[in-house]
Design a protein around this motif. Structure first.
Motif, PDB file in Angstrom:
ATOM      1  N   ALA A 139       0.834  -1.204   0.000  1.00 10.87           N
ATOM      2  CA  ALA A 139       0.000   0.000   0.000  1.00 10.87           C
ATOM      3  C   ALA A 139       0.870   1.256   0.000  1.00 10.87           C
ATOM      4  O   ALA A 139       0.614   2.212  -0.751  1.00 10.87           O
ATOM      5  N   VAL A 140       1.911   1.261   0.820  1.00 10.11           N
ATOM      6  CA  VAL A 140       2.800   2.426   0.888  1.00 10.11           C
ATOM      7  C   VAL A 140       3.605   2.568  -0.399  1.00 10.11           C
ATOM      8  O   VAL A 140       3.771   3.685  -0.925  1.00 10.11           O
ATOM      9  N   ALA A 141       4.098   1.459  -0.932  1.00  9.50           N
ATOM     10  CA  ALA A 141       4.887   1.524  -2.166  1.00  9.50           C
ATOM     11  C   ALA A 141       4.064   2.085  -3.317  1.00  9.50           C
ATOM     12  O   ALA A 141       4.543   2.939  -4.094  1.00  9.50           O
ATOM     13  N   LEU A 142       2.825   1.633  -3.462  1.00 11.67           N
ATOM     14  CA  LEU A 142       1.982   2.144  -4.537  1.00 11.67           C
ATOM     15  C   LEU A 142       1.659   3.616  -4.320  1.00 11.67           C
ATOM     16  O   LEU A 142       1.676   4.420  -5.269  1.00 11.67           O
ATOM     17  N   ALA A 143       1.392   4.000  -3.067  1.00 10.74           N
ATOM     18  CA  ALA A 143       1.101   5.405  -2.773  1.00 10.74           C
ATOM     19  C   ALA A 143       2.274   6.306  -3.137  1.00 10.74           C
ATOM     20  O   ALA A 143       2.101   7.329  -3.816  1.00 10.74           O
ATOM     21  N   LEU A 144       3.467   5.937  -2.706  1.00 10.38           N
ATOM     22  CA  LEU A 144       4.640   6.791  -2.977  1.00 10.38           C
ATOM     23  C   LEU A 144       5.002   6.774  -4.451  1.00 10.38           C
ATOM     24  O   LEU A 144       5.460   7.788  -4.992  1.00 10.38           O
ATOM     25  N   SER A 145       4.790   5.656  -5.126  1.00  7.42           N
ATOM     26  CA  SER A 145       5.033   5.619  -6.572  1.00  7.42           C
ATOM     27  C   SER A 145       4.088   6.566  -7.298  1.00  7.42           C
ATOM     28  O   SER A 145       4.487   7.310  -8.202  1.00  7.42           O
ATOM     29  N   ASP A 146       2.811   6.549  -6.890  1.00  8.20           N
ATOM     30  CA  ASP A 146       1.849   7.456  -7.524  1.00  8.20           C
ATOM     31  C   ASP A 146       2.151   8.911  -7.213  1.00  8.20           C
ATOM     32  O   ASP A 146       2.128   9.776  -8.103  1.00  8.20           O
ATOM     33  N   LEU A 147       2.450   9.218  -5.949  1.00  2.87           N
ATOM     34  CA  LEU A 147       2.669  10.608  -5.543  1.00  2.87           C
ATOM     35  C   LEU A 147       3.914  11.215  -6.185  1.00  2.87           C
ATOM     36  O   LEU A 147       3.960  12.411  -6.441  1.00  2.87           O
ATOM     37  N   THR A 148       4.914  10.385  -6.419  1.00  2.00           N
ATOM     38  CA  THR A 148       6.156  10.892  -7.027  1.00  2.00           C
ATOM     39  C   THR A 148       6.135  10.828  -8.546  1.00  2.00           C
ATOM     40  O   THR A 148       7.050  11.352  -9.193  1.00  2.00           O
ATOM     41  N   GLY A 149       5.128  10.186  -9.121  1.00  2.00           N
ATOM     42  CA  GLY A 149       5.105  10.003 -10.570  1.00  2.00           C
ATOM     43  C   GLY A 149       6.150   9.026 -11.051  1.00  2.00           C
ATOM     44  O   GLY A 149       6.511   9.030 -12.233  1.00  2.00           O
ATOM     45  N   ALA A 150       6.633   8.157 -10.156  1.00  2.00           N
ATOM     46  CA  ALA A 150       7.695   7.225 -10.545  1.00  2.00           C
ATOM     47  C   ALA A 150       7.209   6.215 -11.575  1.00  2.00           C
ATOM     48  O   ALA A 150       7.997   5.733 -12.399  1.00  2.00           O
ATOM     49  N   GLY A 151       5.936   5.866 -11.502  1.00  2.00           N
ATOM     50  CA  GLY A 151       5.373   4.956 -12.496  1.00  2.00           C
ATOM     51  C   GLY A 151       5.960   3.563 -12.476  1.00  2.00           C
ATOM     52  O   GLY A 151       6.041   2.911 -13.520  1.00  2.00           O
TER      53      GLY A 151
END
Length: 386
Positions: A139-151
């Motif tokens: 859940a945290v990994a997906l959230a931070l990936s989305d928030l940073t635009g890391a994709g």
């Protein structure tokens, strides 16, 4: 069980109450049940887990600085925080080590992680062998990936979670739990090759076959960061070295007579479990595709016997749960998860669920054991933004 929308709304409200502002979003990742394939993942083997309809949910908002603040709806869970620029793995402790580890591993992977505020709640029982830790990591990994635009792709995010658990939390787990949480689909298990990380969905068809997956949480807690789990992993390394292979995945049943001669008895039995468990996983996936779930009961039973006798990771409570469920209508049953406690699963005809539940509760009461938590789960979709 609450709906995702209700959980998301309540969590956003709790976030605002704690941090004084609204979150940027709410993300959710499920726990998992491992249908079959225990301790094979870190041996480059095969696993067949499925995501369940119990999930961990996080509300997150980015910050303009490098500060991380974390809070939880868990009773007794203390808020935590750290500075991203000063963080070191040895500082991590308690529940906050999991999101902290994800942030740290994302930065090591080249993602520019900002400071963030996080509030978490969960329906996944802790210590029950249902991967509450992986649900939080994903859940945290997906959230931070989305928030940073890391994709980042889902397989990459699963690996971030695994590395967080290995390198920051200190638990020597494989990739299975995070993969199930990230890759799960409705009514399907995830057939995962842990060597090349290829995966495919395998339809389960439990409801169409009149079956329910009953989870029996023995309430005997375990901790993967210490003790028996690490010892079993070390035994597998010794077994592979003794047999001259890179990983136990490279061995087949035909190699077992040579293994018996080359290894001490304990190491041989650890190796035999892994070799035969890989074969059971492949056969289970095959039977699900050709005959459906009613055909896999004996494979579940054999898996439990192997974990009980060869890998020695069961316990009296798990054995009692499995034996009682089998005697009360289950077509197959086994412990699930890393072992030394946690949960058993049983595939039970829908008409026999109440009988099996009552029998297990009575068996535990007759032995003076703490009453287990018993519930059914459904194969669910993987991590997502709500």
């Amino acid at each position: 069980m609450s709906t995702s929308a209700t959980v998301g709304t309540a969590l956003a409200r709790a976030f605002a109450g704690h941090f004084g502002r609204d979150p940027d979003g709410v993300w959710q990742a499920p726990g998992r049940v491992n249908l079959i394939g225990e301790h094979t993942d870190y041996n480059d083997g095969l696993v067949l887990p499925f995501a369940i309809d119990r999930a961990t949910t996080v509300a997150v908002a980015a910050r303009a600085d490098r500060t991380v603040r974390m809070a939880s709806g868990f009773p007794g869970a203390e808020p935590a925080g750290f500075d991203l620029d000063a963080f070191a793995p040895e500082q991590a402790a308690g529940w906050s080590a999991y999101p902290a580890g994800v942030a740290w591993e994302l930065e090591r992977a080249g993602v520019a992680v900002p400071g963030f505020d996080l509030f978490v709640t969960s329906e996944v029982p802790v210590g029950a062998g249902l991967s509450s830790s992986a649900a939080l990591e994903c859940a945290v990994a997906l959230a931070l990936s989305d928030l940073t635009g890391a994709g980042l792709g889902r397989a990459d995010l699963a690996d971030i979670g695994r590395r967080a658990e290995n390198n920051v939390v200190g638990a020597p787990t494989g990739i299975m739990d995070q993969s199930a949480s990230m890759l799960g689909t409705r009514d399907c298990a995830v057939y995962l090759d842990c060597r090349d990380l290829t995966s495919r969905p395998v339809p389960l068809g439990l409801e169409d076959s009149g079956l329910r997956c009953l989870v029996i949480d023995t309430k005997v807690s375990h901790a993967h960061a210490s003790g028996g789990y690490a010892d079993r992993r070390a035994s597998c390394v010794r077994g592979a070295q003794g047999m001259g292979v890179a990983a136990l995945r490279d061995l087949e049943a035909a190699d077992l007579p040579r293994a018996r001669r080359a290894l001490d008895d304990v190491t041989f039995r650890r190796v035999r479990h892994i070799v035969t468990e890989n074969e059971r996983v492949a056969r289970t996936a095959e039977l699900l595709g050709t005959h459906g779930p009613l055909a896999i009961g004996e494979l579940l039973d054999a898996s439990h016997r192997s974990m009980r006798d060869d890998f020695e990771i069961s316990c009296p409570e798990l054995n009692l749960a499995v034996d009682t469920a089998r005697a009360s209508g289950a077509i197959g049953a086994r412990m699930t998860g890393g072992g030394f406690g946690g949960s058993a699963i049983a595939l039970v005809p829908a008409d026999d669920v109440d009988r099996a539940r009552s029998a297990v509760l009575a068996a535990f009461a007759a032995r003076g054991l703490r009453a287990p938590d018993i519930f059914t789960v459904l194969p669910a979709k993987g991590a997502r933004r709500l």
